[in-house]
Design a protein around this motif. Structure first.
Motif, PDB file in Angstrom:
ATOM      1  N   GLU A   1      36.769  32.024  61.322  1.00 26.62           N
ATOM      2  CA  GLU A   1      38.008  32.002  62.325  1.00 26.62           C
ATOM      3  C   GLU A   1      39.020  30.964  61.443  1.00 26.62           C
ATOM      4  OE1 GLU A   1      38.883  33.077  65.387  1.00 26.62           O
ATOM      5  OE2 GLU A   1      37.082  34.286  65.087  1.00 26.62           O
ATOM      6  N   ARG A   2      38.390  30.201  60.650  1.00 24.68           N
ATOM      7  CA  ARG A   2      39.795  29.323  59.921  1.00 24.68           C
ATOM      8  C   ARG A   2      40.613  29.935  59.147  1.00 24.68           C
ATOM      9  NH1 ARG A   2      36.016  25.315  56.399  1.00 24.68           N
ATOM     10  NH2 ARG A   2      36.380  26.226  54.331  1.00 24.68           N
ATOM     11  N   VAL A   3      40.286  31.137  58.694  1.00 23.44           N
ATOM     12  CA  VAL A   3      41.165  31.860  57.510  1.00 23.44           C
ATOM     13  C   VAL A   3      42.340  32.849  58.565  1.00 23.44           C
ATOM     14  CG1 VAL A   3      39.356  32.145  56.024  1.00 23.44           C
ATOM     15  CG2 VAL A   3      39.718  33.998  57.636  1.00 23.44           C
ATOM     16  N   LYS A   4      42.305  32.626  59.735  1.00 23.86           N
ATOM     17  CA  LYS A   4      43.289  33.156  60.559  1.00 23.86           C
ATOM     18  C   LYS A   4      44.594  32.862  60.526  1.00 23.86           C
ATOM     19  CE  LYS A   4      42.403  33.994  64.992  1.00 23.86           C
ATOM     20  NZ  LYS A   4      41.691  34.049  66.248  1.00 23.86           N
ATOM     21  N   LYS A   5      44.742  31.771  59.902  1.00 17.06           N
ATOM     22  CA  LYS A   5      45.919  30.958  59.670  1.00 17.06           C
ATOM     23  C   LYS A   5      46.731  31.670  58.628  1.00 17.06           C
ATOM     24  CE  LYS A   5      44.004  26.972  58.062  1.00 17.06           C
ATOM     25  NZ  LYS A   5      43.456  25.699  58.122  1.00 17.06           N
ATOM     26  N   TYR A   6      46.036  32.361  57.583  1.00 17.89           N
ATOM     27  CA  TYR A   6      46.745  32.645  56.511  1.00 17.89           C
ATOM     28  C   TYR A   6      47.375  34.149  56.394  1.00 17.89           C
ATOM     29  CZ  TYR A   6      44.786  28.318  54.468  1.00 17.89           C
ATOM     30  OH  TYR A   6      44.300  27.243  54.237  1.00 17.89           O
ATOM     31  N   ILE A   7      46.637  34.782  57.329  1.00 17.24           N
ATOM     32  CA  ILE A   7      46.880  36.388  57.342  1.00 17.24           C
ATOM     33  C   ILE A   7      47.100  36.682  59.000  1.00 17.24           C
ATOM     34  CG2 ILE A   7      46.093  37.322  55.303  1.00 17.24           C
ATOM     35  CD1 ILE A   7      43.353  37.851  56.505  1.00 17.24           C
ATOM     36  N   GLU A   8      48.208  37.660  58.953  1.00 17.18           N
ATOM     37  CA  GLU A   8      48.392  38.291  60.270  1.00 17.18           C
ATOM     38  C   GLU A   8      47.301  39.230  60.829  1.00 17.18           C
ATOM     39  OE1 GLU A   8      52.263  40.100  60.411  1.00 17.18           O
ATOM     40  OE2 GLU A   8      53.095  38.946  58.849  1.00 17.18           O
ATOM     41  N   GLU A   9      47.278  39.203  62.124  1.00 18.79           N
ATOM     42  CA  GLU A   9      46.304  40.198  62.973  1.00 18.79           C
ATOM     43  C   GLU A   9      46.665  41.513  62.607  1.00 18.79           C
ATOM     44  OE1 GLU A   9      43.699  39.010  64.703  1.00 18.79           O
ATOM     45  OE2 GLU A   9      43.817  37.047  64.608  1.00 18.79           O
ATOM     46  N   PRO A  10      45.770  42.407  63.204  1.00 17.88           N
ATOM     47  CA  PRO A  10      44.404  42.577  63.246  1.00 17.88           C
ATOM     48  C   PRO A  10      43.764  42.170  61.792  1.00 17.88           C
ATOM     49  CG  PRO A  10      45.247  44.798  63.111  1.00 17.88           C
ATOM     50  CD  PRO A  10      46.284  43.743  63.179  1.00 17.88           C
ATOM     51  N   ILE A  11      42.586  41.468  62.051  1.00 21.66           N
ATOM     52  CA  ILE A  11      41.619  41.039  60.932  1.00 21.66           C
ATOM     53  C   ILE A  11      40.353  41.511  61.306  1.00 21.66           C
ATOM     54  CG2 ILE A  11      40.786  39.349  59.705  1.00 21.66           C
ATOM     55  CD1 ILE A  11      42.886  37.237  60.580  1.00 21.66           C
ATOM     56  N   ASP A  12      39.737  42.605  60.093  1.00 21.37           N
ATOM     57  CA  ASP A  12      38.220  42.988  60.093  1.00 21.37           C
ATOM     58  C   ASP A  12      37.601  42.273  59.079  1.00 21.37           C
ATOM     59  OD1 ASP A  12      36.323  44.824  61.144  1.00 21.37           O
ATOM     60  OD2 ASP A  12      36.873  46.206  59.617  1.00 21.37           O
ATOM     61  N   ALA A  13      36.438  41.637  59.510  1.00 19.96           N
ATOM     62  CA  ALA A  13      35.662  40.969  58.715  1.00 19.96           C
ATOM     63  C   ALA A  13      34.205  41.591  58.679  1.00 19.96           C
ATOM     64  CB  ALA A  13      35.590  39.584  58.901  1.00 19.96           C
ATOM     65  N   GLN A  14      33.760  42.085  57.422  1.00 20.85           N
ATOM     66  CA  GLN A  14      32.261  42.352  57.446  1.00 20.85           C
ATOM     67  C   GLN A  14      31.652  41.526  56.495  1.00 20.85           C
ATOM     68  OE1 GLN A  14      31.198  45.427  58.701  1.00 20.85           O
ATOM     69  NE2 GLN A  14      33.073  45.786  59.648  1.00 20.85           N
ATOM     70  N   VAL A  15      30.644  40.713  57.179  1.00 19.66           N
ATOM     71  CA  VAL A  15      29.776  39.853  56.584  1.00 19.66           C
ATOM     72  C   VAL A  15      28.766  40.155  56.451  1.00 19.66           C
ATOM     73  CG1 VAL A  15      29.025  37.378  56.880  1.00 19.66           C
ATOM     74  CG2 VAL A  15      31.231  37.900  57.805  1.00 19.66           C
ATOM     75  N   VAL A  16      27.930  40.058  55.210  1.00 22.78           N
ATOM     76  CA  VAL A  16      26.499  40.397  54.680  1.00 22.78           C
ATOM     77  C   VAL A  16      25.914  39.129  54.375  1.00 22.78           C
ATOM     78  CG1 VAL A  16      24.964  41.975  53.408  1.00 22.78           C
ATOM     79  CG2 VAL A  16      27.367  42.671  54.247  1.00 22.78           C
ATOM     80  N   LEU A  17      24.764  38.792  55.287  1.00 26.80           N
ATOM     81  CA  LEU A  17      23.944  37.614  54.801  1.00 26.80           C
ATOM     82  C   LEU A  17      22.570  38.166  54.270  1.00 26.80           C
ATOM     83  CD1 LEU A  17      24.857  35.410  57.835  1.00 26.80           C
ATOM     84  CD2 LEU A  17      25.848  35.384  55.582  1.00 26.80           C
ATOM     85  N   SER A  18      22.161  38.004  53.201  1.00 23.56           N
ATOM     86  CA  SER A  18      20.906  38.540  52.626  1.00 23.56           C
ATOM     87  C   SER A  18      20.146  37.273  51.697  1.00 23.56           C
ATOM     88  CB  SER A  18      21.322  39.656  51.546  1.00 23.56           C
ATOM     89  OG  SER A  18      21.999  39.206  50.308  1.00 23.56           O
ATOM     90  N   VAL A  19      18.874  37.706  51.706  1.00 22.64           N
ATOM     91  CA  VAL A  19      18.058  36.721  51.109  1.00 22.64           C
ATOM     92  C   VAL A  19      17.274  37.765  49.591  1.00 22.64           C
ATOM     93  CG1 VAL A  19      15.868  35.162  50.939  1.00 22.64           C
ATOM     94  CG2 VAL A  19      17.539  35.213  52.761  1.00 22.64           C
ATOM     95  N   GLU A  20      17.118  36.979  48.606  1.00 22.64           N
ATOM     96  CA  GLU A  20      16.677  37.815  47.311  1.00 22.64           C
ATOM     97  C   GLU A  20      15.702  37.104  46.831  1.00 22.64           C
ATOM     98  OE1 GLU A  20      20.060  38.873  45.125  1.00 22.64           O
ATOM     99  OE2 GLU A  20      21.069  40.000  46.094  1.00 22.64           O
ATOM    100  N   LYS A  21      14.359  37.423  46.625  1.00 20.79           N
ATOM    101  CA  LYS A  21      13.335  36.977  46.186  1.00 20.79           C
ATOM    102  C   LYS A  21      12.942  35.603  46.741  1.00 20.79           C
ATOM    103  CE  LYS A  21      14.234  39.110  41.680  1.00 20.79           C
ATOM    104  NZ  LYS A  21      14.162  38.995  40.151  1.00 20.79           N
ATOM    105  N   LYS A  22      13.204  35.502  48.098  1.00 23.33           N
ATOM    106  CA  LYS A  22      12.892  34.105  49.024  1.00 23.33           C
ATOM    107  C   LYS A  22      13.357  32.872  48.551  1.00 23.33           C
ATOM    108  CE  LYS A  22       8.513  36.076  50.363  1.00 23.33           C
ATOM    109  NZ  LYS A  22       7.123  35.892  50.720  1.00 23.33           N
ATOM    110  N   ILE A  23      14.281  32.993  47.494  1.00 26.39           N
ATOM    111  CA  ILE A  23      15.106  31.710  47.129  1.00 26.39           C
ATOM    112  C   ILE A  23      16.408  31.916  47.158  1.00 26.39           C
ATOM    113  CG2 ILE A  23      13.138  30.595  46.311  1.00 26.39           C
ATOM    114  CD1 ILE A  23      14.401  31.500  43.299  1.00 26.39           C
TER     115      ILE A  23
END
Length: 182
Positions: free
Chosen positions: A25-47
Motif C-alpha cells: 500500500e505504501r507504493v501508491k504514493k509514487y504512481i497513479e491509480e489504477p494499480i494492479d499488483a501480482q505477488v508470488v510468495l514461494s518457498v524453495e528447498k524449505k530454506i
C-alpha cells in the motif's frame, strides 16, 4: 489498488497475505491509480523464501523480487526494492519538465478515406485537433510514448528545437524521424 497474492510450495497464510498487502500500500504514493499488483510468495528447498511482485499502472510495469531465509524479511526487501525503482522513475520524470514558453502547437486532422479515393478536389475532414508539442530529449519522448501507450509521439527536440517523431517499430525497437533543414 488490486493485489493478488499467490502462494507456491507453502500453505496459504492470511497474516502473510495481509502483511504483503499492507506493505504494498505504501507504493501508491509514487504512481497513479489504477494499480494492479501480482505477488508470488514461494518457498524453495524449505530454506529459501522468495517474494516477487509485478506492478502494472497506467503504462508502467515494475518488477521486483527478493530471496532470504525469512518470508517477512523477503517481503520487506522486495517492497523496498520496488519503492526505490518507483522513486527513481518519479525523479526521472520530474527532472524532464519542459522549459516554459518553448511549446509549439501542432494540428492533427483526420480525413474521410472515401473523399480521397473518389478523387474530389478537397478531402472531407472528419476531425481536427490541436495539441501542444513539448520540448524534450529523445529518451524522455520514448518514455512518454511508453507511458501513453502510443505507437508514435511528435515532440520538439530540446537541443535543436526541431520537431521530431519517435515511433515503435514492428521488431519492438524504436525509430526516430529528424527532418532535414536545408
Amino acid at each position: 489498488m488490486q493485489i493478488a497474492v499467490t502462494f507456491r510450495h507453502m500453505e496459504a497464510s492470511d497474516p502473510l497475505r495481509a502483511y504483503a498487502e499492507e506493505k504494498l500500500e505504501r507504493v501508491k504514493k509514487y504512481i497513479e491509480e489504477p494499480i494492479d499488483a501480482q505477488v508470488v510468495l514461494s518457498v524453495e528447498k524449505k530454506i529459501r523464501h522468495r517474494a516477487e511482485v509485478a506492478l502494472v499502472a497506467k503504462g508502467i510495469t515494475i518488477k521486483g523480487s527478493e530471496e532470504t531465509n525469512d518470508m517477512y524479511a523477503a517481503v520487506d526487501a522486495m517492497v523496498d526494492k520496488v519503492e526505490r525503482q518507483l522513486k527513481r522513475y518519479k525523479e526521472k520524470i520530474k527532472n524532464h519538465k519542459p522549459a516554459a514558453g518553448r511549446e509549439r502547437t501542432v494540428q492533427k486532422t483526420v480525413f474521410a478515406a472515401e473523399s480521397i479515393d473518389e478523387g474530389r478536389g478537397e478531402p472531407a475532414i472528419i476531425r481536427s485537433h490541436s495539441f501542444p508539442v513539448k520540448p524534450m530529449s529523445v529518451e524522455e519522448a520514448v518514455m512518454q510514448m511508453d507511458l501513453l501507450q502510443k505507437e508514435f509521439l511528435v515532440f520538439t527536440d530540446d537541443e535543436s528545437e526541431a520537431i521530431n517523431v519517435v515511433y515503435r517499430r514492428k521488431d519492438g525497437n524504436y525509430g526516430l524521424i529528424i527532418p532535414q533543414t536545408s
